[in-house]
Design an enzyme around this catalytic site. Structure first.
Site, short mmCIF file in Angstrom:
data_model
loop_
_atom_site.label_atom_id
_atom_site.label_comp_id
_atom_site.label_asym_id
_atom_site.label_seq_id
_atom_site.Cartn_x
_atom_site.Cartn_y
_atom_site.Cartn_z
N GLY A 194 2.06 1.08 -1.46
CA GLY A 194 1.35 1.93 -2.13
C GLY A 194 -0.08 1.83 -2.21
N SER A 195 -1.14 2.57 -1.97
CA SER A 195 -2.30 2.29 -1.64
C SER A 195 -3.08 3.56 -1.63
CB SER A 195 -2.41 1.36 -0.47
OG SER A 195 -1.90 2.17 0.61
#
Length: 225
Positions: A194-195
């Site tokens: 997640g980024s």
């Protein structure tokens, strides 16, 4: 997207970066399921679920970049959360003139392979340790752990690409080094789990995307050079 294309996306083979996670999850799953005790069988089920998640998260589908050299492509899958005029990161030495930055947020459900926005040479890489704030926040560009790349185009102009760790992400992977020559759409990194990825356009180049738009890394056109 057709149903067949959707299945191909979900069933794409994982990137090699998934190997240690798949091995660990499979080992725990097999070991837990092979024992008669309830607690270890539950652990085994968790291992199997983790392996399935990693197969999905690390999937690495083939992408086909547009056959044109005058385009800037999306560097990541996800949703555009910000399109703004900002000063490029100082470490990339791209000057102090504000340029357009397109920020793409990747949830754990998105493909997390990062791709080059254009063909050129990697002339600068700067890693910064930092916090793990929600990557959708604007201040994540300055405070979060991140890896910054400067891509110099054949005409001498520069594009900045920044990999930003998020609330869950704890590891940024970069597959290129300074001096490498790359092609548009080429894989250059990955962020777990997640980024966000920011693309800084050259001065005078305006984005062709808007906030809320869905990006396909290596295929969606961000701007025209």
């Amino acid at each position: 997207m057709s149903l067949i294309q959707s299945f191909k996306l979900v069933l794409s083979p994982p990137h090699r970066a998934a190997t240690p996670f798949l091995l660990a999850g499979s080992f725990i799953g097999l070991l837990g399921r092979a024992t008669p005790w309830r607690a270890t069988r539950l652990l085994g089920n968790a291992g199997i679920a983790f392996t399935a998640f990693c197969l999905y998260f690390f999937r690495d589908p083939k992408r086909v970049p547009p056959p044109r050299a005058d385009l800037v492509l999306a560097s990541a899958d996800g949703r555009v959360t910000s399109v703004a005029l900002v000063t490029p990161p100082p470490a990339l030495e791209m000057g102090h003139t504000p340029v357009w930055r397109v920020s793409t947020f990747l949830s754990v459900l998105n493909v997390h392979i990062n791709r080059m926005p254009a063909a050129g040479e990697v002339t600068k890489i700067a890693y910064h340790a930092g916090k793990f704030l929600n990557a959708s926040l604007d201040k994540a560009s300055e405070h979060n752990e991140r890896n910054e790349l400067r891509l110099t185009l054949p005409d001498g102009r520069n594009i900045g690409v920044v990999q930003i760790a998020g609330l869950i992400a704890r590891r940024i992977l970069c597959f290129v080094e300074e001096g490498d020559r790359v092609e548009a759409g080429e894989r250059f990194g990955l962020i777990r789990f997640g980024s966000r990825t920011d693309v800084y356009l050259p001065p005078g180049v305006e984005p062709l995307v808007v906030e809320g738009q869905t990006m396909v890394g290596g295929e969606t056109v961000l701007a025209k050079l």
